[in-house]
Scaffold this active site. Structure first.
Site, PDB file in Angstrom:
ATOM      1  N   HIS A 177      57.686  41.997 -70.285  1.00 27.52           N
ATOM      2  CA  HIS A 177      56.373  42.493 -69.866  1.00 27.52           C
ATOM      3  C   HIS A 177      55.534  42.982 -71.047  1.00 27.52           C
ATOM      4  O   HIS A 177      54.321  43.166 -70.907  1.00 27.52           O
ATOM      5  CB  HIS A 177      56.512  43.582 -68.796  1.00 27.52           C
ATOM      6  N   ASP A 208      63.427  40.575 -67.642  1.00 25.21           N
ATOM      7  CA  ASP A 208      62.478  41.362 -68.443  1.00 25.21           C
ATOM      8  C   ASP A 208      62.896  41.438 -69.907  1.00 25.21           C
ATOM      9  O   ASP A 208      62.879  42.505 -70.520  1.00 25.21           O
ATOM     10  CB  ASP A 208      62.318  42.766 -67.863  1.00 25.21           C
ATOM     11  N   SER A 286      58.876  50.548 -74.089  1.00 28.57           N
ATOM     12  CA  SER A 286      59.373  49.273 -73.586  1.00 28.57           C
ATOM     13  C   SER A 286      59.864  48.382 -74.716  1.00 28.57           C
ATOM     14  O   SER A 286      59.147  48.142 -75.678  1.00 28.57           O
ATOM     15  CB  SER A 286      58.274  48.527 -72.835  1.00 28.57           C
TER      16      SER A 286
END
Length: 611
Positions: A177, A208, A286
């Site tokens: 993402h 992911d 992230s």
């Protein structure tokens, strides 16, 4: 626990789970950027990435047990000896009546060594950041998402930031993402003012994860490749390193492992194993590593909004499975599924009805995906007793590590594509061992469409598109209630009957004299063209363009009908495209090679004329 109830519980839970990437344009908003906050700023300004939901009938099993963790000495993990087994082993040796002093000394040494091995591995925050200084990078992404209501154009460009770390082979691991729908990606090392161009080597939206590469030799000078470790035990300390909001330099937060279990991955709408930790993780973390000792225990990827310090990391088995698939085939291969929807057999009367003996445990097969290999050999009302020799409990779980349990979906997902598994089933009171080939399965309605342009076909102002969840997300945050109910239910529940099948809908009607009176027939599924059932969008386009009759008839939901004069409709199509400044009546993925060359030639001709 039936798949439908599991799904709705997951729906409520997903409303509070977000991925960790940092939207640079939103970093100035609110006071939630303090180090203790877990409020999430999503990658997309529409928060679309937080609303994907996978149809419950496509998983190998419909079980979702958020309060139970499964543990086993499965071959998928390299773990230390379980505590209870170790103690039994020690007692057997210590209680030996004929042991001499040397044996006693040896036993004491073994006890000390094993007790030391069982101690939680400590992670020093200072050591973690020292290790990460030459390993963790900051990622700058420029991206542009498609507009699914106007599929011939993109939304405005946006900038996002995330983290990543380097591994052997000159590769950078980060979250999918962080770089989804990318148009340009840069990376920067700690302590360096220079940003280097990066390319996407592979990307897996279900798990992911993404692999980036950098060609610049200067970038790799002095970089320290991190190693992947094991799954941490409960209460073991981990340090999450990355570039969260609130500053430009590297940051480290420390916490302990709270839980290990299958969790819904928000970005890819897939249920895979995840590790819950209590480290303070913020947007921008992230893709950063969670370090345990001197190795990577996982990749930070999402947290629970509104909760205090509840974050999630992707565990090493999922990371290794992703990397191995890329190394074996050169591209992301996906995670396997049995294609079953199953029901627990915890009720004694249910077990008795299906002739399960008292010592038997397993789950009841409710539905089977027609595209799966299981559809060939399994039947509805079969009882699945074991997967590759691992007994399945009545609640759908299998053993995992020391006195933990986990849904048997995890065993399925860790299989490589086209690998076989032996499934023991009970059918009409008789046990059978059945070999099933596992492979990734695509749902009838895709749950995500990252890194690709939407498909569309326009004829006489009717805009035809395949139904996808991203299309439904265009209805906003509350898309589940705001989108057309019938389309939403089909997207979440219906199974494909054959490969390549799509649900084609009329997304909108671009008004013109040719289609006056048909404007209220938008958002309906296209069933037939001149009596022929529509298989997918490409098939619909072929049926329209190959029409040899004077009139063209479309049959839609609710027995609605659209009839057009074919020749007049073709003329009107060009007029409508020009009026709405639409460059083409068809998306590039529906064009043949010859048509693509013609389209490319037309673009070059237009460009040369304008210059």
């Amino acid at each position: 626990m039936h798949s439908s109830s599991c799904y709705y519980r997951t729906l409520r839970r997903l409303s509070s789970i977000r991925p960790f990437s940092l939207h640079s344009l939103l970093s100035r908003s609110s006071s939630s950027s303090s180090s203790s906050s877990n409020t999430i700023t999503t990658l997309s300004s529409s928060n679309k990435s937080s609303h994907f939901l996978s149809p419950p009938l496509f998983s190998s099993s419909s079980f979702y047990a958020p309060t139970t963790c499964i543990t086993s000495t499965s071959s998928f993990y390299s773990t230390t000896t379980a505590t209870f087994a170790t103690k039994d082993y020690i007692n057997d040796n210590v209680s030996n009546p004929i042991s001499d002093d040397n044996n006693n000394n040896n036993n004491k040494k073994k006890i000390d060594e094993l007790e030391e091995e069982q101690q939680p591995r400590q992670t020093d925050a200072y050591a973690a950041i020292e290790l990460a200084l030459d390993s963790v990078v900051k990622i700058f992404t420029v991206s542009s998402s498609p507009n699914y209501f106007l599929p011939w154009q993109n939304k405005s460009q946006r900038e996002t930031m995330g983290s990543g770390f380097v591994i052997a082979g000159r590769r950078i691991i980060t979250n999918a993402h962080v770089v989804a729908d990318h148009t340009f990606v840069l990376v920067r090392k700690h302590g360096s003012p220079t940003k280097y161009r990066a390319e996407i080597r592979a990307i897996g939206h279900e798990c992911d994860l993404a692999i980036l590469t950098v060609e610049s030799e200067e970038f790799w000078e002095g970089m320290n490749f991190l190693e992947l470790g094991d799954i941490p035990f409960l209460q073991e300390a981990v340090a999450v390193v990355g570039y969260p909001q609130g500053g430009d330099n590297i940051s480290v937060t420390k916490g302990v492992v709270s839980r290990v279990e299958p969790t819904q991955y928000v970005h890819g709408a897939t249920q895979l194993m995840a590790i819950q930790i209590d480290a303070a993780i913020n947007p921008g973390n992230s893709g950063g590593p969670a370090i345990m000792g001197d190795k990577v225990a996982g990749v930070a990827f999402q947290n629970l909004s509104g909760a205090e310090n509840i974050g999630y990391i992707i565990p090493v088995p999922v990371i290794k499975h992703f990397i191995a698939g890329v190394e074996d085939s050169g591209q992301y291969t996906g995670f396997c599924s049995l294609g079953l929807s199953c029901q627990p057999t915890e009720n004694a009367q249910l077990r008795e009805h299906f002739r399960m003996r008292p010592e038997m445990t397993g789950v009841l097969v409710s539905k089977i995906n027609p595209l799966s290999d299981a559809h060939r050999v399994l039947k509805k009302d079969d009882i699945v007793l074991a997967f590759d020799g691992v007994p399945i409990a009545n609640d759908g779980t299998v053993p995992f590590r020391n006195r933990e349990r986990i849904t048997f979906d995890h065993l399925v997902s860790m299989k490589k594509p086209n690998e076989t598994a032996i499934i023991r089933v009970l059918r009409d009171g008789v046990e059978h061992d059945i070999s099933v080939t596992l492979r990734p399965l695509q749902p009838l309605v895709p749950v995500h469409q990252f890194d690709k342009l939407p498909s569309y076909f326009i004829f006489a102002g009717l805009v035809f598109v395949p139904l996808t969840q991203p299309y439904l997300h265009e209805y906003g945050e509350d898309w589940y209630n705001a989108s057309p109910r019938r389309l939403c239910e089909r997207a979440l529940r219906e199974l494909p009957n054959k490969a390549g099948e799509q649900l084609v809908i009329v997304s909108q009607v671009l008004m013109d004299d040719i289609n006056a009176g048909y404007e209220r027939l938008a958002e309906l599924q296209m069933k037939k063209v001149n009596g022929v059932e529509v298989e997918n969008l490409k098939h619909l386009r072929r049926l329209v363009e190959d029409c040899r009759e004077e009139s063209l008839r479309f049959d839609l939901d609710d027995e609605r009908v659209i009839v057009l004069n074919y020749e007049a409709a073709k003329v009107a199509t060009s007029r409508i495209l020009k009026r709405h400044r639409i460059p083409s009546a068809v998306s590039t993925d529906l064009l043949t090679d010859e048509q693509e060359q013609v389209a490319a030639g037309s673009e070059i001709e237009v460009a040369s004329c304008s210059s």
